[in-house]
Design a protein around this motif. Structure first.
Motif, short mmCIF file in Angstrom:
data_model
loop_
_atom_site.label_atom_id
_atom_site.label_comp_id
_atom_site.label_asym_id
_atom_site.label_seq_id
_atom_site.Cartn_x
_atom_site.Cartn_y
_atom_site.Cartn_z
N PHE A 1 0.83 -1.19 0.00
CA PHE A 1 0.00 0.00 0.00
C PHE A 1 0.87 1.25 0.00
CE2 PHE A 1 -4.50 -1.09 0.66
CZ PHE A 1 -4.39 -2.47 0.74
N ARG A 2 0.28 2.30 -0.50
CA ARG A 2 0.97 3.57 -0.56
C ARG A 2 1.10 4.12 0.86
NH1 ARG A 2 -1.58 8.44 -4.12
NH2 ARG A 2 -0.21 10.09 -3.39
N SER A 3 2.30 4.36 1.28
CA SER A 3 2.51 4.75 2.67
C SER A 3 2.69 6.24 2.81
CB SER A 3 3.73 4.01 3.24
OG SER A 3 4.86 4.27 2.43
N ASN A 4 2.71 6.68 4.05
CA ASN A 4 2.77 8.11 4.36
C ASN A 4 1.65 8.83 3.60
OD1 ASN A 4 3.58 10.53 5.48
ND2 ASN A 4 5.41 10.76 4.21
N PHE A 5 0.47 8.25 3.67
CA PHE A 5 -0.61 8.67 2.79
C PHE A 5 -1.94 8.56 3.53
CE2 PHE A 5 -2.82 9.49 -0.99
CZ PHE A 5 -3.75 8.49 -1.27
N VAL A 6 -2.78 9.56 3.26
CA VAL A 6 -4.15 9.51 3.79
C VAL A 6 -5.10 9.50 2.62
CG1 VAL A 6 -5.89 10.67 5.20
CG2 VAL A 6 -3.46 10.86 5.82
N ALA B 1 -12.02 -4.93 -0.63
CA ALA B 1 -11.76 -5.30 -2.03
C ALA B 1 -10.36 -4.85 -2.43
CB ALA B 1 -12.80 -4.68 -2.94
N THR B 2 -9.98 -3.67 -1.97
CA THR B 2 -8.64 -3.16 -2.29
C THR B 2 -7.58 -4.04 -1.65
OG1 THR B 2 -9.59 -0.94 -2.34
CG2 THR B 2 -7.18 -1.11 -2.22
N PHE C 1 -3.13 -8.08 -3.57
CA PHE C 1 -2.40 -9.35 -3.65
C PHE C 1 -2.84 -10.17 -4.85
CE2 PHE C 1 -0.33 -8.33 0.14
CZ PHE C 1 -1.25 -7.66 0.92
N GLY C 2 -3.38 -9.47 -5.81
CA GLY C 2 -3.72 -10.13 -7.06
C GLY C 2 -4.98 -10.96 -7.00
N VAL C 3 -5.81 -10.73 -6.02
CA VAL C 3 -7.05 -11.51 -5.92
C VAL C 3 -8.20 -10.68 -6.46
CG1 VAL C 3 -8.63 -12.67 -4.34
CG2 VAL C 3 -6.17 -12.67 -3.86
N ASP C 4 -8.95 -11.24 -7.35
CA ASP C 4 -10.14 -10.56 -7.86
C ASP C 4 -11.21 -10.57 -6.79
OD1 ASP C 4 -12.43 -11.20 -10.66
OD2 ASP C 4 -12.36 -9.63 -9.14
N ILE D 1 -11.87 -1.84 -6.08
CA ILE D 1 -10.47 -1.59 -5.76
C ILE D 1 -10.21 -0.10 -5.87
CG2 ILE D 1 -8.09 -2.00 -6.47
CD1 ILE D 1 -9.05 -4.73 -7.50
N VAL D 2 -9.65 0.46 -4.86
CA VAL D 2 -9.31 1.89 -4.86
C VAL D 2 -7.83 2.00 -5.19
CG1 VAL D 2 -9.23 3.96 -3.44
CG2 VAL D 2 -11.10 2.33 -3.13
N ARG D 3 -7.55 2.25 -6.42
CA ARG D 3 -6.17 2.21 -6.89
C ARG D 3 -5.24 3.20 -6.21
NH1 ARG D 3 -5.96 -1.30 -10.58
NH2 ARG D 3 -7.86 -1.91 -11.68
#
Lengths: 247, 639, 458
Positions: C396-401, C432-433, C438-441, C451-453
């Motif tokens: 996940f994108r870190s240092n992020f809100v 879902a995200t 981890f590549g799971v649909d 999924i929240v990209r």
């Protein structure tokens, strides 16, 4: 879990077909048109090749459910001789350093007992830890039952589990079967002859294997005779059996 | 020789097998055996014994009759109790504390005249006429060497208290937790662990309560501050007429109690000694005979350990799975839950109209519950705001006068039916286990909707936009659920949140001109405790939670009970819950004929669970279903 | 189901289908998702609903409905990161905590975890749409509301165990976490192993050797496995007995491994003294058992015997004067998380040479909802339909809100464009995200959620 839909659906189709004319070759399906797919023509099931003499299973289907944890505990107490829970805890632990039992509270969550104080719901499906707990508890019950029934001097009529007379050395399957039937009725509540697997033979093999292991040179020391150990494992197998827990 | 031995052996074997082989009996199918085992599990709460299986094999065995016999025995009620406990979960986490100062006896260690450590019991904030100790421990720092803070922590070094001071400030009492005959002039029936385990199961004060500080000397009597030892049933309002300094005087850590305007106005007025008001406002009211109005504790904390009893009792208190030393307030929490569970069990075992589970005014209590309702329940009332509004003597959901007087705190195993708790009582809805577990009015409404109507408040996935609309029945995003929830919650308007304090209409009308104010600033703080400015006007204050339905607010919990039980879904939901539990799965659309039939059986039969359960266990779904795949079934493997 | 909700359901379903169709779950669009078989997962439920204004979504000014945490109602002295800021004549509120370099602003309860800002992903403004504990708990763990008292779908820990944990000795151990195993399509080995505590697992695995031997018991288990399979082969609904067969096999493997120290709280405390301090004065005031659970997770990962651990920490349900402890409760939770991360930093991966566990462990912390922006008459806060979550994961994108709540009423604000329009993130999207990372649909398991990209590491 989804229940009882498939057989009923098959029944519905079958009954509808059964009201139709006697078996003849099915009428050809109409050619699909632009108005949509052609309707499926109902035919008698007996006209389908291979189904002429097939008996329709119209019985209702239900899958097994897990015995509630409270029922498991009450059954356990009854098999221990209708003792109170803390009395069972004391007896199962014993004073012999056997470490057969800890405390009821150690097992309750794993047995699926709900904890209403923290809204933890009932566990109504098995998992490997639950199986481990069933084994832990089963070993304690069966080992103490062997001590009480087979090693003690308790009259037959007062034996809750091993309610049969002495065990001859070199037990044959013929000798084993009626004794096994007593245990089978005790734990699974039906005669062993009705089991859907080759149960008596399997459990006899289990018994024999245990006896052989305990008789073998260099076998680990045990407080049981080989025959007692054999019956203990038979008891484990029935108390941990899927048909004990599911009903 | 060998032949004779083998003949003898064969004969022995034949005899042994004969003993093992049952006589020729009905050829039951496997399906029938399985059905009988299922019946035993569901109606007896255990697997069948060998003897029961043998009787089942008798060709004259009548399943219907056997079912009827089981439905007249107590075991099936336990099954039903667990079913409804799974839905209602009426056990309280120990994170919830019920330890009002008026009932909590703390224990402080001092040095006696001869230097021997002694315990003195006291209540924190007890009123005393001596200003040095008013609201504090009854011995000053000068007298005992110690001062005590709000948490009960001691400061200073204990010094010997003189005999004269001890005699003046304290009294020796033989308390209820050590003496069965504590009300007698000279109590002698002292706690004995082994004897009382049989006489009064689950009643055991912890070891520390039975001994003096040396850990060996058996306590014959406990030393209590003199005010706490008062046995008076009534007292008077105490107004000391002394200023409250900015800092605690006399070397105290805790300041003297503040005097209220109410106390000034009502000084000398008689008060019943039960309840929080008497504790805060009277120097005459103590813990009663044998200290029966108070709960003991083995330290000076706010929730000290007191008794050894089960932490969990899934099989009931008669079959505990453990015994553990627990905090003082856990005692009441445990028995509250047992009251609710026993009430549910009696509903089914006595074959009552099951709607009584929500509507009935009766209940079953034992000794601890009797003590709670008589002496502890009033401790949650009344706050300063309530007193200012004239509510000084709580009107209970369970009238203390109707509590059986013969029950003593030790009577854990003696359950007595109380035919009528009083006009405000309504089944489970007015029991502490329910009201505390579901502390908010909406939570109470929600669980009823869910457990007894089988309906959920499922919010649509709409965005909750900021809004100033206070009415959740109209607020966008909230209205879908709250349009139903608010009126249902309104039935509990007159029961305080997180406890059982009843707000009578005479003191707390739904619309109250004395509590007008359309804003928080315009409404007095006293009124704001009970009335909601958001729904009030310049001329009238509206009682909190009543906005959903004023009529429902006045109807009270009994109104909720009637609404739920008179709903057409009540019977269907009961049928669904029972069928689902016995079949071990959720019910779907294919089960509609089953549930419809069961629902009719239930309602037509007077809402009796016995008839419903009988119908379930004799139904085709329960009795004749199998789990064989069709190939196996065709091969003749018997269902 | 009402007409309105039926229409809504169909719309959501159509939207979800469209989303699925639009994305076709393009795995290539996710930068090389980690191989779940080498990854470990920890799921934590902060039970009871935390006050986000003290931790992840700080508020320190009176505005709209918001009454910020202040010294009148809170025991601020116990909060290490509390610095007074003026509120009014009688009380103080706090100064927000924002370490140098941090993009995240925290409340004072963040404590030790603030220093690890660069490892954290905060999700605010989660549209919870419920304020019932049981419903919110299930919604947070499964992405679905309760239906008839049951969850219609499996929980996130079960799904991850099903995907990546089937071969593990303990695919999923659940200690009072709201784990659900629903439906016939999951592998029964992924069934949550529910227990109250680590120690009780150890006791269930204890065996005496005085009467019968491990070989004897193993023979019984082997027989029962055959019985279960043979019976299942004859059944219309074989999943229960097949599952038992798998579980018997799992039990054999468990008993063959010497795992005594893993399931011993005292042993774990001595192995991880920083994570589980035992000295008087250093012990956690509230959540010592939670720390033991975290230590168990580390030890089980280190021995490669577990894929997922999920547990509950709480309660944060502070409706009355117990609100005074809300900050201290959260501070302790965040301290456990910080020490867990540091312990994972120091622990080698069991199978990937040269790697540390921290690079392959993924932690998700959720609570059922949050607490009201107002203080109630009892000095506490009630339930509120907004939520925050915390993720500590290299995926996940870190240092992020991501996401936010509105400044006046603390309600979720639209955070992105979803298939059904601009809206706030909801629990199913978060879950879902997590699966998608981890590549799971997610559509294999979840009806709802997208999924929240922006949450994923690019």
């Amino acid at each position: 879990m989804i229940r009882c839909t498939f057989a009923l659906a098959a029944l519905t189709l079958a009954l509808g077909a059964c009201d139709a004319a006697p078996s003849t070759a099915p009428a050809p399906a109409p050619t699909p048109t632009d108005a949509g797919p052609a309707p499926v023509q109902a035919v008698p099931v007996t006209s389908i090749p291979g189904h002429e003499t097939l008996t329709q299973d119209a019985t209702r289907k239900e899958g097994p459910r897990l015995m509630p944890a409270e029922t498991y505990i009450r059954s356990y107490l009854a098999l221990f001789g209708n003792l109170a829970p803390l009395e069972v805890q004391t007896r199962a632990r014993g004073a012999d350093g056997s470490a057969l039992f800890d405390a009821w509270n150690d097992y309750l969550a794993a047995l699926g007992l709900p904890d209403y104080r923290v809204d933890q719901p009932r566990g109504n499906q098995t998992n490997a830890l639950m199986m481990a707990t069933f084994e832990r508890l089963g070993v304690a019950l069966c080992d103490r039952a062997v001590e009480r029934d087979l090693r003690g001097t308790l009259p037959l009529a007062q034996r809750v589990v091993f309610a049969f007379d002495g065990t001859p050395a070199n037990l044959t399957e013929t000798d084993f079967a009626p004794r096994f039937d007593v245990l089978h009725r005790t734990f699974l509540a039906y005669p062993a002859r009705l089991a859907q697997t080759d149960r008596t033979r399997r459990f006899f093999a289990l018994y024999q294997g245990t006896v052989a292991r305990h008789r073998a040179t260099g076998a680990p020391a045990s407080r049981f005779t080989p025959e007692q150990a054999g019956w203990a494992t038979v008891c484990y197998g029935l108390l941990r059996h899927p048909e004990f827990h599911a009903y | 020789m060998v032949r004779r031995r083998s003949v003898l052996a064969s004969a022995s074997l034949a005899m042994a097998c004969a003993a093992l082989t049952p006589p020729a009996l009905a050829e039951r199918t496997l399906q029938e055996y399985r059905y009988f085992r299922a019946l035993s599990i569901d109606l007896q709460g255990r697997i069948p014994s060998r003897a029961e299986v043998a009787r089942f094999e008798d060709p004259t065995f009548d399943v219907g009759q056997w079912v009827d016999e089981r439905l007249r025995a107590p075991a099936w009620a336990e099954r039903m109790r667990t079913l409804y406990m799974d839905l209602l979960r009426l056990e309280i986490t120990t994170a919830v504390q019920f330890n009002p100062q008026s009932i909590v006896l703390r224990r402080q260690q001092i040095l006696g005249p001869d230097g021997t450590p002694e315990y003195v019991y006291y209540r924190f904030n007890q009123r005393r006429s001596r200003p040095e100790t008013d609201g504090d421990f009854c011995l000053t720092a000068a007298e005992s060497g110690v001062t005590i803070d709000t948490t009960g922590a001691q400061r200073g070094t204990p010094t010997r208290v003189t005999a004269a001071t001890l005699a003046a400030r304290t009294v020796l009492v033989r308390p209820w937790w050590l003496y069965r005959d504590y009300r007698a002039a000279a109590p002698a029936d002292r706690f004995n662990a082994s004897a009382w385990a049989t006489r009064f199961p689950n009643f055991a004060p912890i070891t520390q309560l039975q001994q003096e500080p040396d850990g060996t000397t058996v306590t014959a009597a406990v030393r209590v501050c003199r005010e706490e030892a008062s046995t008076a049933a009534t007292g008077t309002v105490y107004f000391a007429n002394r200023p409250r300094p900015a800092t605690p005087p006399f070397g105290r850590i805790i300041n003297v109690p503040a005097e209220s305007a109410w106390a000034r106005t009502n000084a000398g007025m008689p008060l019943a000694c039960s309840g929080d008001v008497a504790f805060r406002s009277s120097a005459d009211c103590g813990c009663g005979p044998g200290l029966e109005r108070c709960m003991p504790g083995a330290n000076s904390g706010t929730n000290p350990p007191a008794f050894t009893f089960p932490t969990r009792a899934p099989l009931g208190p008669d079959d505990p799975l453990d015994q553990a030393s627990q905090a003082q307030d856990d005692w009441n929490l445990f028995w509250w839950s047992q009251e609710a569970q026993r009430f549910i069990e009696h509903m089914v075992s006595d074959d009552r109209d099951f709607r009584d589970v929500l509507t009935a005014r009766d209940t079953w209590v034992n000794g601890p519950l009797a003590t709670f309702y008589k002496h502890h329940a009033a401790a949650s009332c009344c706050s300063a705001s309530a007193i200012t509004l004239g509510y000084t003597q709580p009107e209970g959901l369970f009238d203390p006068a109707r509590v059986p007087s013969a029950l003593l705190p030790h009577d854990t195993a003696t359950w007595t039916r109380v035919a009528d708790r009083g006009p405000n009582a309504s089944g489970l809805l007015t029991m502490p286990a329910f009201l505390v577990k579901y502390g908010s009015r909406r939570a109470r409404a929600h669980v009823l909707y869910n457990a007894f109507l089988c309906r959920d408040f499922v919010a649509e996935n709409v965005q909750l936009a900021p809004s100033t609309e206070p009415d959740l029945m109209r607020r966008p995003g909230c209205a879908a659920c709250h349009a139903t929830l608010e009126p249902l919650a309104a039935y509990f308007t007159r029961v305080a949140e997180n406890d059982w304090t009843w707000l009578p209409a005479a003191r707390f009308p739904v619309m109250n001109p004395m509590c007008a104010g359309a804003t928080a600033a315009a409404m007095s703080a006293t009124c704001r405790a009970f009335y909601d400015p958001a729904f009030s006007s310049a001329s009238m204050g509206m009682l909190r939670s009543a906005y959903g339905s004023a009529a429902n607010a006045d109807a009270g919990p009994i109104g909720a009970a009637r609404a739920i039980t008179q709903s057409p879904e009540f019977a269907a939901c009961a049928a669904e819950n029972v069928a689902s539990a016995f079949l071990g799965r959720s019910l779907g659309v294919d089960d509609a004929p089953l549930t419809s039939g069961l629902s009719q059986t239930f309602s037509a039969g007077g809402y009796r669970m016995r008839a419903l359960v009988r119908a379930v266990v004799l139904s085709d779904a329960y009795r004749n279903a199998n789990n064989l795949d069709s190939d196996t079934w065709r091969q003749g493997a018997s269902p | 189901m009402t007409d309105t909700s039926r229409r809504r359901f169909l719309k959501v379903l159509a939207g979800a289908t469209a989303a699925g169709a639009a994305t076709q779950f393009p795995l290539e669009a996710l930068a090389d998702p980690p191989d779940g078989a080498n990854e470990f997962f920890v799921f934590i439920h902060a039970a009871g609903a935390w006050d986000v204004m003290l931790g992840l979504d700080p508020r320190n000014e009176r505005r709209g409905l918001i009454e910020p945490p202040n010294t009148d109602v809170l025991d601020a002295a116990s909060l290490d990161q509390w610095t007074d800021a003026p509120l009014d004549a009688d009380s103080q509120t706090f100064r927000p905590v924002r370490p140098s370099g941090s993009n995240i602003t925290f409340g004072p309860a963040i404590g030790e975890l603030a220093a690890l800002y660069d490892r954290l992903t905060v999700v605010n403004g989660i549209a919870v749409n419920t304020v019932s504990h049981p419903d919110g708990t299930v919604f947070a763990a499964t992405g679905r509301h309760l239906a008839g008292g049951r969850s219609p779908e499996s929980s996130i820990d079960t799904l991850i165990a099903n995907e990546f944990g089937r071969e593990a000795l303990f695919p999923l151990i659940s200690m009072n976490f709201p784990s659900w195993f629903v439906g016939p399509n999951l592998d029964r080995r992924a069934m949550p192993l529910r227990t109250g505590s680590v120690d009780t697992v150890g006791r269930s695995l204890n065996r005496s050797e005085l009467f019968t031997s491990a070989a004897d018991r193993d023979a019984v288990t082997a027989l029962l496995t055959r019985e279960a399979r043979d019976l299942a082969a004859r059944q219309q609904y074989p999943d229960v007995f097949n599952g038992m067969g798998l579980q018997y096999e799992g039990l054999r493997r468990m008993l063959q491994s010497n795992l005594r120290a893993v399931f011993d709280g005292a042993a774990l405390a001595s192995l991880y003294p920083t994570l589980v301090p035992t000295a008087a004065g250093a012990r956690y005031r509230f959540f010592q058992s939670g720390a033991v659970n975290a230590a168990f997770a580390v030890e089980a990962m280190k021995r490669n015997v577990m894929r997922c651990v999920s547990f509950s920490i709480g309660s944060f349900d502070t409706h009355n004067t117990n609100y005074r402890n809300q900050g201290a409760l959260q501070q302790e939770l965040f301290a456990i998380l910080a020490r867990l991360v540091r312990t994972l930093d120091a622990t080698p991966h069991p199978t990937l040479t040269g790697e540390r566990l921290a690079a392959h462990t993924h932690v998700l912390v959720v609570s059922e909802f949050c607490r009201t922006p107002q203080i109630n008459l009892s000095g506490g806060r009630d339930h509120y339909p907004n939520g925050s979550a915390l993720i500590i994961s290299p995926a996940f994108r870190s240092n992020f809100v991501y996401g936010s709540s509105d400044p006046d009423q603390l309600l979720p604000r639209p955070s992105g464009m979803f298939s059904d329009g601009m809206r706030a993130i909801a629990p199913p999207d978060l879950l879902a995200t997590f699966l998608g990372a981890f590549g799971v649909d997610p559509r294999r398991y979840m009806r709802d959620g997208e999924i929240v990209r922006p949450l994923l590491r690019a």
